[in-house]
Enzyme design. Structure first.
Site, mmCIF file in Angstrom:
data_model
loop_
_atom_site.group_PDB
_atom_site.id
_atom_site.type_symbol
_atom_site.label_atom_id
_atom_site.label_comp_id
_atom_site.label_asym_id
_atom_site.label_seq_id
_atom_site.Cartn_x
_atom_site.Cartn_y
_atom_site.Cartn_z
ATOM 1 N N ARG A 1 -2.526 -9.526 -5.384
ATOM 2 C CA ARG A 1 -3.397 -10.024 -4.316
ATOM 3 C C ARG A 1 -4.868 -9.892 -4.667
ATOM 4 O O ARG A 1 -5.712 -10.576 -4.088
ATOM 5 C CB ARG A 1 -3.037 -9.366 -2.985
ATOM 6 C CG ARG A 1 -1.672 -9.856 -2.471
ATOM 7 C CD ARG A 1 -1.265 -9.235 -1.169
ATOM 8 N NE ARG A 1 -1.170 -7.804 -1.215
ATOM 9 C CZ ARG A 1 -0.079 -7.107 -1.531
ATOM 10 N NH1 ARG A 1 1.030 -7.744 -1.846
ATOM 11 N NH2 ARG A 1 -0.092 -5.793 -1.535
ATOM 12 N N GLU B 1 3.952 9.184 -6.868
ATOM 13 C CA GLU B 1 4.622 10.305 -6.211
ATOM 14 C C GLU B 1 5.866 10.718 -6.999
ATOM 15 O O GLU B 1 6.138 11.894 -7.185
ATOM 16 C CB GLU B 1 4.994 9.907 -4.775
ATOM 17 C CG GLU B 1 5.532 11.062 -3.971
ATOM 18 C CD GLU B 1 5.783 10.685 -2.522
ATOM 19 O OE1 GLU B 1 6.365 11.525 -1.827
ATOM 20 O OE2 GLU B 1 5.411 9.574 -2.101
#
Length: 172
Positions: free
Chosen positions: A58, A95
């Protein structure tokens, strides 16, 4: 016009508990699209920007029209294996595991003034990796511009020292 009203929210996408911010509804509205690009571009007009860098994917949508309006070039930052010429790679921690981004080695020359543009600032990992790639090539990151920021994810904490501007903030 309130740009936030043009963004569709989809609950539990791509997984349960995520409230996805879908910008396709903003992009299809010509007035909203123009306002978004103008609002992101405005603070950069007097900054003498050489290049606009947009991370996949994007960032391409948002970055190219801003580069055009600033009379600057555009450089894509891609996921691994997408760029055909020699690349510089930056690996960063997620993570669970790692990810990486790539840029052409000849995309930026030392001293060029660069703005990074994307639709969303979340945790800041992608932006930090993008900034590090630019700096490894000798570019100066002048600003990071975003349509949206998920402030509850504290992405700015990972980007200390960079100028950051977001048009819309989500607190939860």
């Amino acid at each position: 016009m309130q740009l936030q009203n043009k963004i569709r929210e989809i609950q539990d996408f791509p997984q349960k508990g995520i409230n996805f911010k879908d910008i396709t509804t903003l992009l299809k509205d010509s007035n909203a699209l123009k306002q978004m690009i103008d609002d992101l571009c405005e603070p950069l007009k007097d900054q003498k920007i050489d290049l606009v860098v947009g991370p996949e994917s994007r960032g391409f949508i948002v970055g190219v029209p801003i580069a055009y309006l600033l009379n600057a070039g555009f450089v894509p930052v891609r996921k691994p294996g997408k760029l055909p010429a020699p690349i510089r790679k930056y690996e960063y921690e997620l993570e669970y595991g790692t990810d990486s981004l790539e840029i052409h080695e000849d995309a930026i020359t030392p001293g060029q003034r660069v703005v990074i543009v994307d639709d969303l600032l979340a945790t800041g990992g992608t932006m930090k990796a993008t900034a590090k790639l630019i700096e490894e090539l000798g570019g100066e990151v002048v600003s990071m511009q975003f349509l949206m920021e998920l402030t509850f994810l504290n992405g700015r904490d990972n980007l200390k020292g960079y100028h950051i501007k977001s048009l819309i903030s989500y607190d939860e």
